[in-house]
Design a protein around this motif. Structure first.
Motif, mmCIF file in Angstrom:
data_model
loop_
_atom_site.group_PDB
_atom_site.id
_atom_site.type_symbol
_atom_site.label_atom_id
_atom_site.label_comp_id
_atom_site.label_asym_id
_atom_site.label_seq_id
_atom_site.Cartn_x
_atom_site.Cartn_y
_atom_site.Cartn_z
ATOM 1 N N GLU A 372 -5.964 54.810 -31.413
ATOM 2 C CA GLU A 372 -7.232 54.397 -30.823
ATOM 3 C C GLU A 372 -7.741 55.475 -29.882
ATOM 4 O OE1 GLU A 372 -7.271 50.645 -28.898
ATOM 5 O OE2 GLU A 372 -7.423 49.504 -30.778
ATOM 6 N N VAL A 374 -10.703 55.790 -27.092
ATOM 7 C CA VAL A 374 -11.682 55.015 -26.315
ATOM 8 C C VAL A 374 -12.410 55.968 -25.375
ATOM 9 C CG1 VAL A 374 -12.030 53.073 -24.754
ATOM 10 C CG2 VAL A 374 -10.141 53.018 -26.425
ATOM 11 N N SER A 376 -16.000 56.722 -22.694
ATOM 12 C CA SER A 376 -16.880 56.048 -21.720
ATOM 13 C C SER A 376 -18.317 56.508 -21.905
ATOM 14 C CB SER A 376 -16.405 56.347 -20.288
ATOM 15 O OG SER A 376 -16.391 57.749 -20.052
ATOM 16 N N ASN A 424 -18.214 48.974 -30.317
ATOM 17 C CA ASN A 424 -18.518 49.142 -28.903
ATOM 18 C C ASN A 424 -17.446 48.454 -28.056
ATOM 19 O OD1 ASN A 424 -21.122 50.601 -28.796
ATOM 20 N ND2 ASN A 424 -21.903 48.814 -29.916
ATOM 21 N N ARG A 425 -17.215 48.974 -26.883
ATOM 22 C CA ARG A 425 -16.233 48.376 -25.989
ATOM 23 C C ARG A 425 -16.681 46.988 -25.540
ATOM 24 N NH1 ARG A 425 -14.307 52.988 -21.708
ATOM 25 N NH2 ARG A 425 -13.113 51.165 -20.977
ATOM 26 N N THR A 426 -15.706 46.127 -25.331
ATOM 27 C CA THR A 426 -16.006 44.747 -24.908
ATOM 28 C C THR A 426 -15.337 44.406 -23.585
ATOM 29 O OG1 THR A 426 -14.126 43.967 -26.232
ATOM 30 C CG2 THR A 426 -16.289 43.955 -27.295
ATOM 31 N N ASP A 427 -14.945 45.455 -22.819
ATOM 32 C CA ASP A 427 -14.257 45.221 -21.546
ATOM 33 C C ASP A 427 -15.193 45.351 -20.348
ATOM 34 O OD1 ASP A 427 -14.727 47.907 -21.747
ATOM 35 O OD2 ASP A 427 -12.666 48.545 -21.344
ATOM 36 N N VAL A 433 -14.868 52.360 -29.149
ATOM 37 C CA VAL A 433 -13.452 52.288 -29.501
ATOM 38 C C VAL A 433 -13.344 52.673 -30.978
ATOM 39 C CG1 VAL A 433 -11.395 50.865 -29.681
ATOM 40 C CG2 VAL A 433 -13.026 50.460 -27.831
#
Length: 442
Positions: A372, A374, A376, A424-427, A433
């Motif tokens: 993975e 990831v 920003s 897309n990030r979900t955090d 990602v």
């Protein structure tokens, strides 16, 4: 214009056969019921006839009571009345309250007596007339009870036949299901011909046609792949020469034209990178050779990919590192895994703003080794996510790129039967990602 509904062939066959079996079962059940009723009625008639015949031949008619008590006989039993020619009233009777018609025709008749329907058998002999009767209602009840017993086998067998039909159809179409899975597995790196072994004769022409189409598709893809590879090879040499000539010419460019000359050099470099990407794409689409496969340490490939982009990340103040590095190995060509991972990391670096962060991780899940990446960055519009693996597609045209990086990653994943996803990030943070997975080996 509405599109016709596409229904499952298996469901259509099962439904049609079950309906046919049900119709046959209902028709057979009704026929058996009617025949059972008719047979029971005939049997009861034979009983009346035999009773009358035995009463006459054996002389038992004389033994019947002359004055029986009224209402002493069960209503489901048969009733007997004996007439003598010289006597106007019944000579003998099992129930004197039952006034059977003395003038009834010989044989079987149905008549209303005392407000009820009776089935009567009349035996006329020279010295006497013997009548044996039974209530029609009782006969109907007996026939109904016995005929209903014939329906139970059909009621039980029809559901069993439904189950048998489902199992037989499922078994017959199991081969088609396997063929469908083989067809689904066909992609640009797997062009396996479908086997006709065990395939029904009616379906073989269809399978042969599919195999012909697969062969043509393979030739077409191979021609396209060869053209891209040849074109890239042919273009790389003049571009390299052009780059060398431009570098040699730079000291002789007038100061006022330096900026325009640098733009020319940048265009040449971009063209060179595009040619390199086309070559990588052609190699990723090429058939896999088993002798090039080795046991690859995924963590080592991740470390190498990070080391390669680390100078660019440090220059832009991007924090790049690995959070979780689970030990994992895959059976592949190490160069392919490296190319795929470098493309994902390069994309993350390219789209992450200065001072951002890129995290890499390796973990094993469901027999797959997943890598993975990831970032920003700003992320990608959800409407554009389905197109990110299309060739030459660029989600952000403001950022330099060829639009082939993710296509190469997907081609390499498909080549090894792996998978690649982008979301897309979900955090709660913006960014992408990117995950690529290959079958893990011990």
């Amino acid at each position: 214009m509405s599109m016709p509904k596409i229904r499952s062939l298996r469901n259509q066959l099962v439904l049609a056969l079950c309906v046919l079996v049900s119709v046959v079962g209902v028709v057979q059940g009704i026929s058996s019921w009617q025949l059972a009723k008719a047979g029971m009625s005939a049997l009861l008639d034979l009983r009346l006839e035999q009773a009358a015949s035995r009463l006459y031949k054996s002389g038992l008619a004389e033994s019947l009571p002359a004055i029986p008590s009224r209402g002493s006989q069960p209503e489901r039993d048969i009733y007997v009345t004996v007439w003598r020619d010289d006597i106007a009233t019944p000579y003998r009777s099992t129930d004197p309250a039952l006034a059977l018609p003395r003038d009834a025709d010989p044989g079987f008749t149905t008549a209303m007596v005392g407000g009820e329907s009776w089935r009567i058998y009349t035996l006329r002999e020279p010295s006497m007339v013997i009548q044996v009767a039974q209530r029609s209602r009782v006969r109907h009840e007996l026939a109904q009870a016995r005929s209903l017993d014939t329906l139970w086998p059909m009621i039980v067998l029809v559901p069993l036949v439904w189950i048998a039909v489902l199992l037989v159809v499922r078994r017959a179409l199991r081969r088609l299901t396997r063929l469908g899975a083989q067809v689904k597995a066909i992609d640009m790196t797997h062009f396996e011909q479908l086997s006709t072994s065990g395939v029904p004769t009616e379906i073989r022409p269809f399978i042969t046609s599919i195999n012909t189409m697969i062969g043509r598709l393979e030739q077409s893809i191979e021609s396209e792949r060869k053209f891209i590879s040849d074109a890239a090879h042919e273009l790389r040499t003049p571009l390299t020469a052009l780059q060398l000539q431009a570098d040699n010419l730079q000291p002789h460019i007038a100061p006022g034209n330096q900026e325009r000359f640098r733009e020319l050099q940048s265009g040449i470099r971009r063209s060179g990178r595009l040619i390199a990407q086309l070559l990588r794409l052609a190699r990723a689409d090429a058939a896999l050779k088993a002798d090039t496969l080795t046991r690859v340490d995924v963590s080592a490939v991740v470390v190498d990919a990070v080391a390669e982009v680390l100078p660019i990340a440090l220059q832009r103040g991007i924090d790049i590192g690995a959070d979780e590095m689970m030990g994992a190995h895959v059976y592949a060509n190490e160069a392919d895994i490296g190319v795929a991972l470098r493309n994902l990391v390069s994309n993350a670096i390219r789209y992450t703003p200065d001072g951002g962060k890129v995290d890499l991780s390796v973990h094993v899940r469901d027999g797959m080794a997943w890598i993975e990446v990831v970032d920003s960055g700003p992320g990608i519009d959800e409407a554009q996510l389905p197109r990110v693996f299309d060739r030459f597609f660029r989600a952000n045209t403001q950022i330099e790129g060829s639009g082939l990086g993710l296509s190469i990653v997907q081609a390499i994943a498909n080549r090894y039967g792996g998978a690649v996803t982008l979301r897309n990030r979900t955090d709660g943070q913006s960014g992408i990602v990117a995950s690529i997975g290959f079958a893990a080996v011990p």
